[in-house]
Motif scaffolding. Structure first.
Motif, short mmCIF file in Angstrom:
data_model
loop_
_atom_site.label_atom_id
_atom_site.label_comp_id
_atom_site.label_asym_id
_atom_site.label_seq_id
_atom_site.Cartn_x
_atom_site.Cartn_y
_atom_site.Cartn_z
N GLY A 128 0.79 -1.00 -0.28
CA GLY A 128 -0.49 -0.17 -0.13
C GLY A 128 1.41 1.15 -0.53
N LYS A 129 2.24 1.02 0.12
CA LYS A 129 2.94 2.46 -0.42
C LYS A 129 3.73 1.94 -0.98
N GLY A 130 3.75 3.36 -2.21
CA GLY A 130 4.46 4.00 -3.28
C GLY A 130 6.03 4.42 -3.36
N PRO A 131 6.79 4.41 -4.00
CA PRO A 131 8.05 4.81 -3.93
C PRO A 131 7.64 6.33 -3.20
N GLY A 132 9.43 6.37 -3.06
CA GLY A 132 9.85 7.55 -2.29
C GLY A 132 10.07 8.78 -3.22
N PRO A 133 10.55 10.36 -3.26
CA PRO A 133 10.02 11.08 -4.50
C PRO A 133 11.93 10.16 -5.58
N ASP A 134 12.79 10.14 -4.12
CA ASP A 134 13.67 10.33 -5.08
C ASP A 134 14.81 8.76 -4.67
N ALA A 135 13.77 7.82 -4.59
CA ALA A 135 13.70 6.29 -4.01
C ALA A 135 14.65 5.86 -5.33
N ARG A 136 15.91 5.02 -5.15
CA ARG A 136 16.17 4.10 -6.08
C ARG A 136 15.36 2.93 -6.12
N ILE A 137 14.82 3.21 -7.79
CA ILE A 137 14.35 2.05 -8.09
C ILE A 137 13.93 0.82 -8.34
N ILE A 138 14.53 -0.57 -7.79
CA ILE A 138 14.85 -1.78 -8.72
C ILE A 138 14.42 -2.66 -9.55
N TYR A 139 14.18 -3.31 -10.71
CA TYR A 139 13.40 -4.27 -11.43
C TYR A 139 14.04 -5.07 -11.52
N ILE A 140 12.72 -6.25 -11.46
CA ILE A 140 13.29 -7.60 -11.69
C ILE A 140 12.40 -8.19 -12.46
N ASP A 141 12.41 -9.04 -13.03
CA ASP A 141 11.46 -9.87 -13.61
C ASP A 141 11.19 -11.30 -14.41
N GLY A 142 10.36 -12.31 -14.09
CA GLY A 142 10.51 -13.64 -14.27
C GLY A 142 8.41 -14.45 -14.14
N ALA A 143 8.98 -15.71 -14.38
CA ALA A 143 8.07 -16.49 -13.83
C ALA A 143 7.44 -16.55 -12.27
N PHE A 144 8.18 -16.72 -11.82
CA PHE A 144 8.40 -17.18 -10.20
C PHE A 144 6.46 -18.00 -10.31
#
Length: 420
Positions: free
Chosen positions: A246-262
């Motif tokens: 229920g919380k999004g990233p902060g204004p200066d957040a370093r956002i990491i992305y990883i994808d897959g089937a999991f």
């Protein structure tokens, strides 16, 4: 002079009364018989004087092939207290009471510790709550209540594993998550492998669609009475919200992305997610849809459908947000829309598409200089789990039948007592 004497006497009376009232309030606060904030401001020093003891609840389980049903049980248990302590049953106890586990203890411990509603974990917990272990829970771990689902947990002799906790009046029950169990998932894989062996491509494709969409399903016939249906999971927005941060990233957040089937969310997934989260402030996970997974991994995949996989990932404490049905290729538009700082991929994977020069799904982040390959802490993939099942399929078929026999015996004993 008279006025001065009366003033002194009056002050003493008022002061004494105030002291008596204050002492009474303090006594009631400490006993817990007076609501906090009654007649007092929220910042009152009285609040500091009384600090309520946190309610500690205990839940145990095998947590073999951990899935979103396990996670939902832990979420419900945590809601019944302030701190959740989880006992993970040993391999030896599982073998004695149910049959061989698919995942060994150290992998199951990794999975349970990663669930965001869990505060503490106890290794090698007994399958049944004994007098000795229950005393240890109450005295050493300061447990207030023992929690279990409304489905029966029976011992080989047909008795209730939580009978002592119920007798002690320290037992609370939660609702079981319908539509999934470890037994069902094992059955899905056995059915999947059998279909791959004896059926043509059309049949396998049909089976995959049934897995993903919950259609009326065939059963895996193991020659006995047991049969396992494929997924009947029906996702709701409420369940997704319950699992979300229920919380999004902060204004200066370093956002990491990883994808897959999991698919068949396992310890290998957990550990690479943990490593990815350490690289930034916010971890965004892309989960490929069923059609994409089927096209890339084969018509028999995924074993778990998109929403089942999404809930398992959302329950992980290292994950902040997921994209449900993420595209196979990481585009510039995706990177811009989600303000992604870095795209990562583990070294252990089902395919090596991320190393290709052509048709590489990470071509865009590579060209932008924001792609990094992470050393995977564990050499486990979804195929690893499936191979374990296939290698021991006879033992797992017997395990499923054993569970059904124990539950049947439990209900027979229960109906006899009621009838008597």
């Amino acid at each position: 002079m008279v006025w001065e004497k009366e003033k002194i006497v009056g002050s003493c009376i008022v002061g004494g009364a105030a002291f008596a009232v204050g002492a009474s309030f303090l006594h009631l606060f400490l006993k817990g018989e007076l609501p906090l904030g009654l007649g007092l401001g929220l910042s009152s020093p009285w609040r500091i004087l009384r600090k309520r003891k946190p309610v500690r609840v205990y839940m145990d389980g095998c947590f073999d092939m951990m899935h979103y049903g396990h996670c939902n049980a832990l979420r419900q248990a945590r809601a019944l207290g302030d701190q959740l302590v989880v006992g993970v049953v040993s391999d030896e106890e599982i073998i004695a009471n149910k049959g061989p586990p698919v995942t060994p203890l150290h992998e199951r411990m990794t999975m349970v510790k990663a669930v965001k509603w869990v505060d503490e974990v106890i290794s090698d917990a007994p399958y049944a709550i004994t007098e000795e272990f229950m005393k240890k829970l109450f005295d050493e771990y300061q447990i207030d209540y023992i929690i279990h689902g409304d489905d029966p947990c029976v011992l080989p002799d047909g008795s209730d594993a939580y009978a002592l906790a119920k007798k002690a009046g320290r037992y609370k029950q939660i609702k079981r998550t319908e539509g999934v169990s470890s037994t069902d998932i094992v059955g899905r894989m056995l059915l999947c492998v059998r279909e791959r062996t004896v059926s043509d491509t059309h049949s396998r494709s049909s089976l995959q669609r049934q897995f993903s969409h919950g259609h009326n399903s065939p059963k895996f016939d193991d020659g006995g009475s047991s049969g396992t249906r494929v997924s009947h999971f029906l996702p709701t927005s409420r369940r997704i919200v319950q699992f979300s941060n229920g919380k999004g990233p902060g204004p200066d957040a370093r956002i990491i992305y990883i994808d897959g089937a999991f698919d068949l969310f396992h310890a290998g997934h957990v550990e690479i997610l943990r490593r990815a989260r350490e690289l930034g402030d916010f971890l965004l996970v892309g989960i490929h849809n069923d059609q994409t997974v089927s096209a890339k991994r084969g018509t028999h995949r995924p074993i778990m459908n998109l929403h089942e996989r999404s809930l398992s990932v959302l329950a992980c404490r290292y994950v902040d947000e997921v994209i449900i049905g993420a595209p196979w290729e990481v585009s510039r538009d995706t990177i811009t829309t989600f303000d992604i700082s870095l795209v990562v991929h583990g070294t252990v994977a089902e395919s090596d598409d991320f190393r290709k020069e052509e048709d590489n799904p990470y071509a865009v982040p590579i060209s932008m200089g924001i792609f990094e390959i992470l050393e995977s802490p564990l050499d486990i993939t979804t195929s690893t789990i499936i191979r374990r099942i296939v290698a021991n399929h006879e033992a797992y078929q017997k395990r499923n039948a054993k569970k059904e026999a124990s539950e049947k015996k439990y209900y027979e004993q229960k109906s006899f007592v009621v009838g008597d």
